[in-house]
Write a protein that holds these residues in place. Structure first.
Motif, PDB file in Angstrom:
ATOM      1  N   LEU A 175       0.826  -1.209   0.000  1.00  0.00           N
ATOM      2  CA  LEU A 175       0.000   0.000   0.000  1.00  0.00           C
ATOM      3  C   LEU A 175       0.858   1.256   0.000  1.00  0.00           C
ATOM      4  O   LEU A 175       0.568   2.222  -0.720  1.00  0.00           O
ATOM      5  CB  LEU A 175      -0.918  -0.020   1.214  1.00  0.00           C
ATOM      6  N   GLY A 176       1.934   1.244   0.799  1.00  0.00           N
ATOM      7  CA  GLY A 176       2.825   2.411   0.824  1.00  0.00           C
ATOM      8  C   GLY A 176       3.475   2.663  -0.521  1.00  0.00           C
ATOM      9  O   GLY A 176       3.554   3.804  -0.988  1.00  0.00           O
ATOM     10  N   ILE A 180       2.808   5.973  -2.880  1.00  0.00           N
ATOM     11  CA  ILE A 180       3.892   6.861  -3.334  1.00  0.00           C
ATOM     12  C   ILE A 180       3.813   7.069  -4.839  1.00  0.00           C
ATOM     13  O   ILE A 180       3.903   8.201  -5.344  1.00  0.00           O
ATOM     14  CB  ILE A 180       5.258   6.277  -2.920  1.00  0.00           C
ATOM     15  N   VAL A 181       3.625   5.975  -5.563  1.00  0.00           N
ATOM     16  CA  VAL A 181       3.524   6.093  -7.030  1.00  0.00           C
ATOM     17  C   VAL A 181       2.278   6.886  -7.417  1.00  0.00           C
ATOM     18  O   VAL A 181       2.323   7.761  -8.308  1.00  0.00           O
ATOM     19  CB  VAL A 181       3.495   4.687  -7.663  1.00  0.00           C
ATOM     20  N   ALA A 182       1.152   6.617  -6.742  1.00  0.00           N
ATOM     21  CA  ALA A 182      -0.090   7.315  -7.076  1.00  0.00           C
ATOM     22  C   ALA A 182       0.005   8.806  -6.787  1.00  0.00           C
ATOM     23  O   ALA A 182      -0.438   9.639  -7.588  1.00  0.00           O
ATOM     24  CB  ALA A 182      -1.255   6.689  -6.302  1.00  0.00           C
ATOM     25  N   VAL A 183       0.574   9.152  -5.631  1.00  0.00           N
ATOM     26  CA  VAL A 183       0.710  10.570  -5.285  1.00  0.00           C
ATOM     27  C   VAL A 183       1.661  11.271  -6.246  1.00  0.00           C
ATOM     28  O   VAL A 183       1.448  12.426  -6.636  1.00  0.00           O
ATOM     29  CB  VAL A 183       1.190  10.712  -3.827  1.00  0.00           C
ATOM     30  N   TRP A 184       2.727  10.576  -6.650  1.00  0.00           N
ATOM     31  CA  TRP A 184       3.675  11.166  -7.609  1.00  0.00           C
ATOM     32  C   TRP A 184       2.994  11.439  -8.946  1.00  0.00           C
ATOM     33  O   TRP A 184       3.124  12.527  -9.512  1.00  0.00           O
ATOM     34  CB  TRP A 184       4.863  10.222  -7.786  1.00  0.00           C
ATOM     35  N   SER A 190      -1.626  17.111 -11.614  1.00  0.00           N
ATOM     36  CA  SER A 190      -2.123  18.366 -11.030  1.00  0.00           C
ATOM     37  C   SER A 190      -1.312  19.556 -11.513  1.00  0.00           C
ATOM     38  O   SER A 190      -1.872  20.614 -11.833  1.00  0.00           O
ATOM     39  CB  SER A 190      -2.088  18.274  -9.508  1.00  0.00           C
ATOM     40  N   ASN A 191       0.012  19.407 -11.561  1.00  0.00           N
ATOM     41  CA  ASN A 191       0.855  20.505 -12.043  1.00  0.00           C
ATOM     42  C   ASN A 191       0.568  20.819 -13.513  1.00  0.00           C
ATOM     43  O   ASN A 191       0.570  21.995 -13.922  1.00  0.00           O
ATOM     44  CB  ASN A 191       2.324  20.153 -11.867  1.00  0.00           C
ATOM     45  N   LEU A 222      -9.015   9.979  -5.776  1.00  0.00           N
ATOM     46  CA  LEU A 222      -9.045   8.895  -6.762  1.00  0.00           C
ATOM     47  C   LEU A 222      -7.806   8.016  -6.651  1.00  0.00           C
ATOM     48  O   LEU A 222      -7.895   6.775  -6.728  1.00  0.00           O
ATOM     49  CB  LEU A 222      -9.151   9.493  -8.159  1.00  0.00           C
ATOM     50  N   ALA A 223      -6.633   8.628  -6.448  1.00  0.00           N
ATOM     51  CA  ALA A 223      -5.396   7.855  -6.333  1.00  0.00           C
ATOM     52  C   ALA A 223      -5.420   6.964  -5.098  1.00  0.00           C
ATOM     53  O   ALA A 223      -5.009   5.795  -5.161  1.00  0.00           O
ATOM     54  CB  ALA A 223      -4.196   8.805  -6.279  1.00  0.00           C
ATOM     55  N   VAL A 224      -5.899   7.490  -3.975  1.00  0.00           N
ATOM     56  CA  VAL A 224      -5.973   6.683  -2.754  1.00  0.00           C
ATOM     57  C   VAL A 224      -6.950   5.528  -2.932  1.00  0.00           C
ATOM     58  O   VAL A 224      -6.682   4.384  -2.527  1.00  0.00           O
ATOM     59  CB  VAL A 224      -6.386   7.566  -1.555  1.00  0.00           C
ATOM     60  N   ALA A 225      -8.100   5.792  -3.559  1.00  0.00           N
ATOM     61  CA  ALA A 225      -9.080   4.729  -3.779  1.00  0.00           C
ATOM     62  C   ALA A 225      -8.519   3.639  -4.687  1.00  0.00           C
ATOM     63  O   ALA A 225      -8.712   2.434  -4.434  1.00  0.00           O
ATOM     64  CB  ALA A 225     -10.351   5.320  -4.378  1.00  0.00           C
ATOM     65  N   ILE A 226      -7.799   4.024  -5.743  1.00  0.00           N
ATOM     66  CA  ILE A 226      -7.208   3.034  -6.654  1.00  0.00           C
ATOM     67  C   ILE A 226      -6.141   2.214  -5.938  1.00  0.00           C
ATOM     68  O   ILE A 226      -6.060   0.980  -6.097  1.00  0.00           O
ATOM     69  CB  ILE A 226      -6.631   3.732  -7.891  1.00  0.00           C
ATOM     70  N   ALA A 227      -5.316   2.879  -5.110  1.00  0.00           N
ATOM     71  CA  ALA A 227      -4.265   2.160  -4.381  1.00  0.00           C
ATOM     72  C   ALA A 227      -4.870   1.163  -3.390  1.00  0.00           C
ATOM     73  O   ALA A 227      -4.396   0.032  -3.263  1.00  0.00           O
ATOM     74  CB  ALA A 227      -3.365   3.159  -3.660  1.00  0.00           C
ATOM     75  N   LEU A 228      -5.932   1.580  -2.681  1.00  0.00           N
ATOM     76  CA  LEU A 228      -6.576   0.667  -1.738  1.00  0.00           C
ATOM     77  C   LEU A 228      -7.198  -0.522  -2.454  1.00  0.00           C
ATOM     78  O   LEU A 228      -7.108  -1.668  -1.995  1.00  0.00           O
ATOM     79  CB  LEU A 228      -7.638   1.421  -0.932  1.00  0.00           C
TER      80      LEU A 228
END
Length: 436
Positions: A175-176, A180-184, A190-191, A222-228
């Motif tokens: 999960l970690g 990390i990949v999802a947030v990156w 976003s940028n 969305l990234a957190v939901a996909i990672a979970l």
């Protein structure tokens, strides 16, 4: 895998290592590894003193230039890997392959670290680079020595059941890594969206900030939901944690939530926006940035006030540029009773109208406001196109008034006190001048 199996696997690995250490070929391989490490370190130091990374391969294509610079920064690892590969080939030809096993492992570890350095070089966050590099190299090292499977089984064998959710160290590590990949990736997207929105001239600054915040928040959720979901965690199993979060918000996070909601309200109603000149309490300045929790107000003297969003919603805020940047400047001054008040008003209006920042379409106005004890009081008002530097404009006009009063013989009043002494006299000192 239970504890006994883990212990048995560890003992087997230790016996294998012990047998390897007892062999004389182990010390030969170990010596070659140390010699290669020394040569690689010396070569790396020589390369760093002779190569300028800023100008290296400047005219080459960007991907190739990036690859060359990463290889130069990792010269010691690359040279060590080359020496290990050469030693492995030489020993493979001269003796049994098993007698160069340690060299082969060292070469594979060096190549794995080199590949990790090349992959993580595209990441800008130094902390994430360290975490990803160490994690990826650890997985590669376990795979090289053949212990990745047992390590995975050991991490998956320890579990905690919470509300129907089975938590294991392996699940948390997966999960970690995915987070990390999802947030990156979310940050990159976003940028990109922010750069596109900020270049749009059809959107006001407040709408731009609101859209950027909504996109960032939506992509993050969305990234957190996909990672979970990728690690097999059902979102309904998180009801316990969401309930705890609700209790935490009710007990100690009221201000954080209030500032977040207030920030959204400010962005929607557009009462303040980046670039506005505002006065909040005793603080005056221009809004430079609007964050989720606070706004930053630049005072113009190097200071920046970080004001919580809740204060802007609940307290009185003076926005000098809310609908119109034109600002009325008021100057109060006085003149003595010997002066002609009509002449004073005429001089003040002419001086204010002659200032370069005075609005030409709105003539200045000067009125007599009071016959005071010390003299007459006047009020001069005039418009300027922008509130920036209003104190400087006041100073210029008042200095010009002073020069005009001096020229016309008009005196600025000041209080005069008459002291009467009853029932005696003040002692008087007699000064006698003696001619020299």
């Amino acid at each position: 895998m239970d504890v006994n199996e883990i212990v048995e696997s560890a003992l087997t690995a230790l016996r294998s290592v012990g047998a390897e250490v007892a062999s004389p070929w182990f010390y030969l391989q170990f010596g070659l590894i140390l010699a290669a490490a020394g040569i690689a370190w010396a070569a790396d130091a020589a390369i760093r003193t002779r190569v300028d990374l800023s100008s290296l391969a400047m005219r080459w294509p960007l991907p190739l230039r990036h690859f060359v610079r990463v290889m130069v920064r990792s010269a010691s690892t690359a040279i060590f890997a080359i020496l290990m590969i050469a030693s492995r080939v030489a020993m493979y030809q001269m003796t049994w392959p098993s007698r160069s096993y340690l060299i082969a492992v060292a070469a594979k570890l060096a190549l794995a670290w080199l590949a990790v350095q090349l992959i993580t070089s595209v990441i800008r966050n130094a902390f994430i680079v360290k975490v990803v590099s160490l994690s990826a190299w650890t997985v590669a090292a376990l795979s090289i020595v053949g212990q990745l499977g047992p390590a995975i089984d050991a991490l998956d064998g320890i579990a905690i059941e919470i509300g129907g959710l089975r938590l294991t160290p392996l699940l948390l590590l997966k999960l970690g890594a995915l987070l990390i990949v999802a947030v990156w990736l979310t940050n990159i997207a976003s940028n990109f969206a922010e750069s596109r929105i900020n270049r749009s001239s059809d959107l006001t600054p407040s709408i731009q900030v609101l859209l950027v915040k909504m996109i960032r928040m939506g992509l993050l959720v969305l990234a957190v939901a996909i990672a979970l979901g990728a690690v097999g965690i059902n979102l309904s199993a998180l009801a316990v944690f969401t309930g705890a979060a609700g209790v935490g918000i009710g007990l100690g996070l009221q201000k954080i939530v209030a500032n977040f909601i207030s920030g959204l309200i400010l962005l929607v109603d557009k009462s303040v926006k980046p670039g506005d000149l505002v006065t909040i309490g005793d603080n005056t300045g221009r809004i430079s940035t609007m964050k989720t929790r606070y706004i930053s107000v630049a005072a113009g003297d190097g200071r920046e006030f970080l004001i919580p969003n809740e204060d802007l919603v609940t307290q009185k805020v003076v926005n000098w540029t809310y609908t119109d940047k034109n600002t009325l400047v008021k100057i109060a001054f006085g003149a003595n009773y010997d002066a002609d008040p009509r002449l004073v008003c005429k001089l003040a209006s002419e001086i204010a109208g002659a200032h370069p920042r005075a609005t030409k379409g709105k003539p200045p106005n000067c009125i007599l406001t009071e016959f005071a004890e010390a003299g007459m009081k006047f009020s001069l008002t005039f418009w300027i196109a922008d509130p920036d530097g209003m104190d400087g404009v006041k100073s210029d006009v008042m200095l010009a008034l002073w020069d005009a009063f001096k020229r016309e013989g008009i005196r600025v009043p000041y209080p005069v006190r008459e002291i009467r002494v009853r029932g005696g006299a003040l002692p008087v000192e007699t000064v006698v001048e003696v001619p020299s």
